[in-house]
Scaffold this motif. Structure first.
Motif, PDB file in Angstrom:
ATOM      1  N   GLY A 191      -2.026   8.933  -5.021  1.00 23.90           N
ATOM      2  CA  GLY A 191      -3.073   9.954  -3.988  1.00 23.90           C
ATOM      3  C   GLY A 191      -2.908  10.882  -2.976  1.00 23.90           C
ATOM      4  N   GLY A 192      -1.325  10.717  -1.931  1.00 18.96           N
ATOM      5  CA  GLY A 192      -1.433  10.530  -1.237  1.00 18.96           C
ATOM      6  C   GLY A 192      -0.470   9.928  -0.149  1.00 18.96           C
ATOM      7  N   GLY A 193      -0.406  10.140   0.916  1.00 23.54           N
ATOM      8  CA  GLY A 193       0.610   9.378   1.636  1.00 23.54           C
ATOM      9  C   GLY A 193      -0.185   8.925   2.663  1.00 23.54           C
ATOM     10  N   VAL A 194       0.400   8.485   4.222  1.00 23.71           N
ATOM     11  CA  VAL A 194      -0.387   8.056   5.015  1.00 23.71           C
ATOM     12  C   VAL A 194      -2.274   7.852   4.948  1.00 23.71           C
ATOM     13  N   LEU A 195      -2.509   9.303   5.005  1.00 26.72           N
ATOM     14  CA  LEU A 195      -4.265   9.026   5.199  1.00 26.72           C
ATOM     15  C   LEU A 195      -4.758   8.164   3.499  1.00 26.72           C
ATOM     16  N   ILE A 196      -4.298   8.157   3.049  1.00 30.53           N
ATOM     17  CA  ILE A 196      -5.542   7.720   1.842  1.00 30.53           C
ATOM     18  C   ILE A 196      -5.096   6.064   1.427  1.00 30.53           C
ATOM     19  N   THR A 197      -3.517   5.770   1.505  1.00 29.48           N
ATOM     20  CA  THR A 197      -2.711   4.597   1.970  1.00 29.48           C
ATOM     21  C   THR A 197      -2.896   3.990   2.790  1.00 29.48           C
ATOM     22  N   GLN A 198      -2.597   3.814   4.375  1.00 35.12           N
ATOM     23  CA  GLN A 198      -3.116   3.289   5.464  1.00 35.12           C
ATOM     24  C   GLN A 198      -4.049   3.741   6.124  1.00 35.12           C
ATOM     25  N   ALA A 199      -4.461   4.725   6.458  1.00 35.19           N
ATOM     26  CA  ALA A 199      -5.520   5.554   7.903  1.00 35.19           C
ATOM     27  C   ALA A 199      -6.922   5.127   6.672  1.00 35.19           C
ATOM     28  N   ILE A 200      -6.788   5.349   5.583  1.00 34.18           N
ATOM     29  CA  ILE A 200      -8.479   5.084   4.875  1.00 34.18           C
ATOM     30  C   ILE A 200      -9.614   3.674   5.361  1.00 34.18           C
ATOM     31  N   HIS A 201      -8.499   2.880   5.792  1.00 28.41           N
ATOM     32  CA  HIS A 201      -9.544   2.199   6.033  1.00 28.41           C
ATOM     33  C   HIS A 201     -10.470   2.197   7.557  1.00 28.41           C
TER      34      HIS A 201
END
Length: 350
Positions: A171-181
């Motif tokens: 569903g995307g990159g850093v925003l949805i996978t890592q930075a979502i927290h």
């Protein structure tokens, strides 16, 4: 009552789930994976669990809870199948690969009469709990602005796994996978977002989605800037800095400092959650499961109730649409709609 749990998927995040489930005395009766290496790792953490190659075989077990640790694009189908069998759900973040699929998961759980939670475990760190209390007490007055930074590093080998960092699977990159927290934690402290302006890019030629993104979030009464990257070598600790008209709060990882006439340490944490291994956050996972199981037993909604995960999905969706439209302001809405595909990919080609 001891929870009987089946874990669907045995990838990178599963070790933290299995370790936390063991810590709260849950009975892990089954793990679903076709990968022999992952199966062996799961057996070491849950030796009593049976290993199954398919969801159907595992769902036939006498379990009451399913933990979904499969790629985000599969979450809706997996959660729907499990909910139809009456299993309560704990879904690894993100809830899904898009905001409309995340909403659909919440809908199918409620329609099926099962409970659902999402593992946004950063909500459970002590610094977050104390920050919520200080804000509620008016310790920094009225919130006026904020800065959020997530400076991570992931080597090319991290993205070698098939599908990682793609729109279709993740569903995307850093925003949805890592930075979502960190974004989710910020929103839980600062309140609903009204609109988002964003730009996104990738520094890796073969990476489809973004590895760097910048957001400006308008809350109506205050605003925030957010920067997240997995190209920030050697990586660092995520920071949320809240500026009020009577003081400041700075969350650095799981530490918290209150700033006014003087600087007062509130929580001195030591967890480093900047790396790819979620085992560093096992204590937060344990707190999450304790809250989920205790709340469900009493008929209450836990802090990580699945519906509470929709606001961060709505902001992420608005950010991706803004970036795809050339940093055009996009209103944040949790209503269902199809997210852009080809257009959002083009936003990361700059």
């Amino acid at each position: 009552m001891t929870r009987r749990v089946v874990v669907i998927g045995a990838g990178l995040a599963s070790a933290a789930h299995l370790t936390a489930l063991r810590a709260v005395d849950a009975d892990v009766v089954g793990v679903v994976t076709r990968d022999e290496t992952r199966a062996a790792a799961a057996r070491r953490l849950a030796p009593q669990a049976r290993i199954f190659p398919s969801l159907d075989a595992a769902a036939a077990l006498d379990a009451d809870t399913a933990v979904v640790v499969t790629p985000p694009s599969s979450h809706l189908a997996v959660a729907s199948a499990l909910a139809e069998r009456g299993l309560d759900l704990v879904i690894d973040k993100p809830l899904a690969a898009s905001v409309h699929e995340a909403q659909a998961i919440v809908d199918v759980a409620e329609r099926s009469g099962v409970r659902a939670a999402v593992t946004l475990q950063h909500r459970y760190k002590e610094a977050a709990r104390r920050a919520r209390q200080l804000l509620s007490d008016g310790a920094i007055g009225t919130l006026r602005s904020a800065t959020v930074t997530v400076p991570l590093w992931r080597p090319d080998s991290y993205y070698a796994e098939a599908g990682r960092g793609t729109w279709d699977r993740d569903g995307g990159g850093v925003l949805i996978t890592q930075a979502i927290h960190t974004l989710d934690l910020y929103l839980s402290l600062a309140g609903p977002a009204r609109s988002v302006v964003a730009t996104a890019s990738t520094s890796r030629g073969r990476l489809e989605a973004e590895d760097t993104i910048h957001l400006l979030i308008d809350h109506g009464t205050h605003a925030a800037s957010v920067t997240a990257s997995t190209a920030a070598w050697p990586g660092g600790t995520e920071t949320i800095h809240l500026y009020g008209d009577a003081g400041q709060l700075r969350l650095l990882g799981d530490s918290l400092v209150q700033i006014g006439d003087s600087v007062r340490p509130v929580v001195d944490g030591s967890v480093d959650a900047s790396g790819p291994d979620p085992l560093s956050m096992t204590a937060w996972f344990r707190s999450l499961y304790e809250d989920v199981f205790t709340s469900w037993a009493s008929g209450a909604a836990p802090l990580s109730d699945a519906r509470s995960g929709l606001p961060v999905h709505a902001v992420i969706d608005a950010a991706y649409r803004s970036a795809a439209a050339g940093a055009t302001p996009v209103t944040v809405s949790e209503e269902r709609h199809d997210t852009v595909s080809d257009e959002r990919e083009s936003a990361c080609q700059s």
